[in-house]
Write a protein that holds these residues in place. Structure first.
Motif, PDB file in Angstrom:
ATOM      1  N   PHE A 336      -2.090   5.516  13.817  1.00  0.00           N
ATOM      2  CA  PHE A 336      -3.176   4.791  13.154  1.00  0.00           C
ATOM      3  C   PHE A 336      -3.146   5.058  11.653  1.00  0.00           C
ATOM      4  O   PHE A 336      -3.301   4.138  10.831  1.00  0.00           O
ATOM      5  CB  PHE A 336      -4.513   5.214  13.759  1.00  0.00           C
ATOM      6  N   GLN A 337      -2.961   6.344  11.285  1.00  0.00           N
ATOM      7  CA  GLN A 337      -2.907   6.688   9.875  1.00  0.00           C
ATOM      8  C   GLN A 337      -1.730   6.011   9.177  1.00  0.00           C
ATOM      9  O   GLN A 337      -1.845   5.526   8.048  1.00  0.00           O
ATOM     10  CB  GLN A 337      -2.808   8.209   9.706  1.00  0.00           C
ATOM     11  N   ARG A 338      -0.597   5.972   9.880  1.00  0.00           N
ATOM     12  CA  ARG A 338       0.585   5.339   9.275  1.00  0.00           C
ATOM     13  C   ARG A 338       0.333   3.855   9.035  1.00  0.00           C
ATOM     14  O   ARG A 338       0.697   3.303   7.989  1.00  0.00           O
ATOM     15  CB  ARG A 338       1.809   5.538  10.171  1.00  0.00           C
ATOM     16  N   GLU A 339      -0.289   3.198  10.005  1.00  0.00           N
ATOM     17  CA  GLU A 339      -0.567   1.773   9.848  1.00  0.00           C
ATOM     18  C   GLU A 339      -1.574   1.540   8.724  1.00  0.00           C
ATOM     19  O   GLU A 339      -1.422   0.623   7.908  1.00  0.00           O
ATOM     20  CB  GLU A 339      -1.113   1.221  11.167  1.00  0.00           C
ATOM     21  N   LYS A 340      -2.582   2.389   8.673  1.00  0.00           N
ATOM     22  CA  LYS A 340      -3.629   2.263   7.664  1.00  0.00           C
ATOM     23  C   LYS A 340      -3.061   2.440   6.251  1.00  0.00           C
ATOM     24  O   LYS A 340      -3.501   1.776   5.302  1.00  0.00           O
ATOM     25  CB  LYS A 340      -4.709   3.306   7.940  1.00  0.00           C
ATOM     26  N   LYS A 341      -2.075   3.338   6.123  1.00  0.00           N
ATOM     27  CA  LYS A 341      -1.503   3.646   4.809  1.00  0.00           C
ATOM     28  C   LYS A 341      -0.159   2.955   4.588  1.00  0.00           C
ATOM     29  O   LYS A 341       0.555   3.270   3.641  1.00  0.00           O
ATOM     30  CB  LYS A 341      -1.331   5.162   4.667  1.00  0.00           C
ATOM     31  N   GLY A 342       0.152   2.006   5.449  1.00  0.00           N
ATOM     32  CA  GLY A 342       1.478   1.383   5.434  1.00  0.00           C
ATOM     33  C   GLY A 342       1.882   0.794   4.097  1.00  0.00           C
ATOM     34  O   GLY A 342       3.050   0.874   3.695  1.00  0.00           O
ATOM     35  N   ALA A 343       0.927   0.224   3.362  1.00  0.00           N
ATOM     36  CA  ALA A 343       1.256  -0.412   2.080  1.00  0.00           C
ATOM     37  C   ALA A 343       1.719   0.615   1.049  1.00  0.00           C
ATOM     38  O   ALA A 343       2.410   0.261   0.085  1.00  0.00           O
ATOM     39  CB  ALA A 343       0.043  -1.172   1.550  1.00  0.00           C
ATOM     40  N   ARG A 344       1.368   1.881   1.255  1.00  0.00           N
ATOM     41  CA  ARG A 344       1.758   2.927   0.297  1.00  0.00           C
ATOM     42  C   ARG A 344       3.074   3.606   0.665  1.00  0.00           C
ATOM     43  O   ARG A 344       3.603   4.401  -0.112  1.00  0.00           O
ATOM     44  CB  ARG A 344       0.656   3.986   0.210  1.00  0.00           C
ATOM     45  N   ILE A 345       3.584   3.344   1.868  1.00  0.00           N
ATOM     46  CA  ILE A 345       4.813   4.009   2.316  1.00  0.00           C
ATOM     47  C   ILE A 345       6.025   3.333   1.678  1.00  0.00           C
ATOM     48  O   ILE A 345       6.279   2.154   1.898  1.00  0.00           O
ATOM     49  CB  ILE A 345       4.923   4.003   3.847  1.00  0.00           C
ATOM     50  N   GLU A 346       6.774   4.091   0.890  1.00  0.00           N
ATOM     51  CA  GLU A 346       7.907   3.507   0.172  1.00  0.00           C
ATOM     52  C   GLU A 346       9.258   3.898   0.765  1.00  0.00           C
ATOM     53  O   GLU A 346      10.283   3.350   0.368  1.00  0.00           O
ATOM     54  CB  GLU A 346       7.848   3.900  -1.311  1.00  0.00           C
ATOM     55  N   PHE A 347       9.260   4.859   1.700  1.00  0.00           N
ATOM     56  CA  PHE A 347      10.524   5.248   2.339  1.00  0.00           C
ATOM     57  C   PHE A 347      10.208   5.885   3.679  1.00  0.00           C
ATOM     58  O   PHE A 347       9.244   6.638   3.817  1.00  0.00           O
ATOM     59  CB  PHE A 347      11.300   6.235   1.459  1.00  0.00           C
ATOM     60  N   VAL A 348      11.071   5.585   4.678  1.00  0.00           N
ATOM     61  CA  VAL A 348      10.963   6.170   6.018  1.00  0.00           C
ATOM     62  C   VAL A 348      12.340   6.663   6.423  1.00  0.00           C
ATOM     63  O   VAL A 348      13.336   5.959   6.248  1.00  0.00           O
ATOM     64  CB  VAL A 348      10.453   5.129   7.052  1.00  0.00           C
ATOM     65  N   GLY A 349      12.420   7.891   6.950  1.00  0.00           N
ATOM     66  CA  GLY A 349      13.720   8.381   7.382  1.00  0.00           C
ATOM     67  C   GLY A 349      13.622   9.749   8.031  1.00  0.00           C
ATOM     68  O   GLY A 349      12.557  10.372   8.046  1.00  0.00           O
ATOM     69  N   GLU A 350      14.746  10.226   8.563  1.00  0.00           N
ATOM     70  CA  GLU A 350      14.806  11.571   9.119  1.00  0.00           C
ATOM     71  C   GLU A 350      14.965  12.585   7.982  1.00  0.00           C
ATOM     72  O   GLU A 350      15.138  12.217   6.818  1.00  0.00           O
ATOM     73  CB  GLU A 350      15.949  11.659  10.126  1.00  0.00           C
ATOM     74  N   GLN A 351      14.940  13.874   8.327  1.00  0.00           N
ATOM     75  CA  GLN A 351      14.778  14.908   7.308  1.00  0.00           C
ATOM     76  C   GLN A 351      15.817  14.846   6.191  1.00  0.00           C
ATOM     77  O   GLN A 351      15.464  14.870   5.006  1.00  0.00           O
ATOM     78  CB  GLN A 351      14.791  16.309   7.953  1.00  0.00           C
TER      79      GLN A 351
END
Length: 366
Positions: A336-351
């Protein structure tokens, strides 16, 4: 008499040794990292002098203070002040405002031990104000990026790999979740803020102007984030750390079971396992309502079986059962938090990818 010290920046950048001459009750409410409390008056003496001051004025309070701190009492405290000053010739002393108490300790040291020991002008209050302003200035002047991810994804590991990481959970001595309490207690919020500010000061002195923080709520256990920083965290860009369920379970097992038990064992000896088991059981009970009755009972049974087996054989294998089950509580919340803040997420990946991205991002700022 030695000149009063006003360079607070130098004090904290270089970890100058300091003796805090305030009473223990004041020191315990908040102090600076590495400082030693060597009070002029104990709590009872301070209270009596304070009452005298209110009722009879400053001169009567000073006379009472001299009566209370004299003879063998003064000799004992002088011995401690002298030992500190000799062991730390480049250190300082201070009281709350850099006033009467630190002046008295300074004078006694000079008269009785021949040591001309400098004191901090403005005392604790001025240094505390300097550190609060250090954080506020960083919030106004620097860039910040938040690191998000599911429980057990290794966010703290990433933060500690990067020279611009600010380990909020480390300053707070808490892992940030319902199971985050350590065997040793948390610092006061004032101490937490001071630790954060000193780290920010040192990093900025190294030329760092972009900081990495874990995406946290206002409270980390009992420690509260500075208000301006927390407000900023509602708008900062984010990077999201991905991790497999298997690795997350293993990381939680290591941190919340193996390492936590080792902490309790080191701190409490023979009582360690019993206290560790109580802590785990209470942590689960704290989220009883959120889990719901059936789910709570199922995870509670798995935890009890795991603790019995650990006590019997030392094996921690059964703990994986309730840990994996916690995803039913945590994962939807984080999703839920990820979806709510989705517009601010600029990169997704493993460590590895996240660390590489954040290093490159920090380099762009430089």
């Amino acid at each position: 008499m030695a000149a009063d010290i006003t360079d607070y920046r130098d004090i904290f950048l270089n970890d100058r040794p300091m003796m805090d001459t305030r009473a223990p009750v004041e020191f315990n409410k908040g102090a600076f990292p590495g400082v030693l409390n060597l009070p002029l008056m104990n709590d009872d003496e301070r209270q009596r002098v304070g009452t005298c001051y209110k009722q009879q004025g400053q001169q009567a309070a000073i006379i009472l203070g001299h009566q209370l701190v004299s003879g063998a009492t003064l000799e004992e405290r002088l011995a401690r002040w002298t030992a500190f000053a000799k062991a730390n010739p480049h250190g300082y002393l201070y009281c709350f405002r850099g006033g009467l108490r630190s002046q008295l300790v300074q004078q006694v040291l000079k008269d009785e031990s021949g040591i001309d020991y400098p004191r901090v002008s403005g005392g604790y209050k001025a240094m505390r104000t300097f550190l609060l302003e250090t954080v506020d200035q960083a919030v106004e002047q620097c860039d910040f990026v938040l690191l998000g991810g599911l429980t057990g994804s290794g966010k703290t590991e990433v933060i500690n790999q990067l020279n611009n990481g600010l380990d909020l959970e480390g300053y707070a001595n808490h892992r940030g979740s319902s199971f985050g309490k350590r065997a040793t207690g948390q610092p006061s919020t004032i101490d937490f803020e001071n630790r954060l500010a000193v780290d920010v000061l040192k990093k900025r002195a190294q030329g760092i102007e972009q900081f990495l923080l874990e995406d946290e709520s206002r409270m980390i256990g009992s420690c509260a984030l500075p208000l301006n920083l927390h407000r900023g965290m509602q708008t900062y860009p984010m990077v999201w750390l991905e991790e497999s369920l298997e690795n997350r379970v293993e990381r939680v097992l290591r941190e919340y079971v193996i390492e936590l038990y080792a902490e309790f064992n080191a701190a409490f000896g023979e009582s360690g396992f019993e206290l560790f088991a109580e802590r785990l059981t209470q942590s689960l009970a704290n989220i009883h309502k959120r889990l719901g009755g059936e789910r709570f009972q199922r995870l509670q049974l798995l935890m009890q079986e795991a603790l019995i087996e650990q006590a019997r054989s030392g094996s921690v294998d059964l703990h994986r059962g309730w840990i994996a089950g916690l995803r039913e509580y945590y994962d939807p919340m984080y999703a839920f938090q990820r979806e709510k803040k989705g517009a601010r997420i600029e990169f997704v990946g493993e460590q590895a990818a996240v660390v590489e991205y954040l290093r490159e991002r920090s380099g762009r700022r430089g």
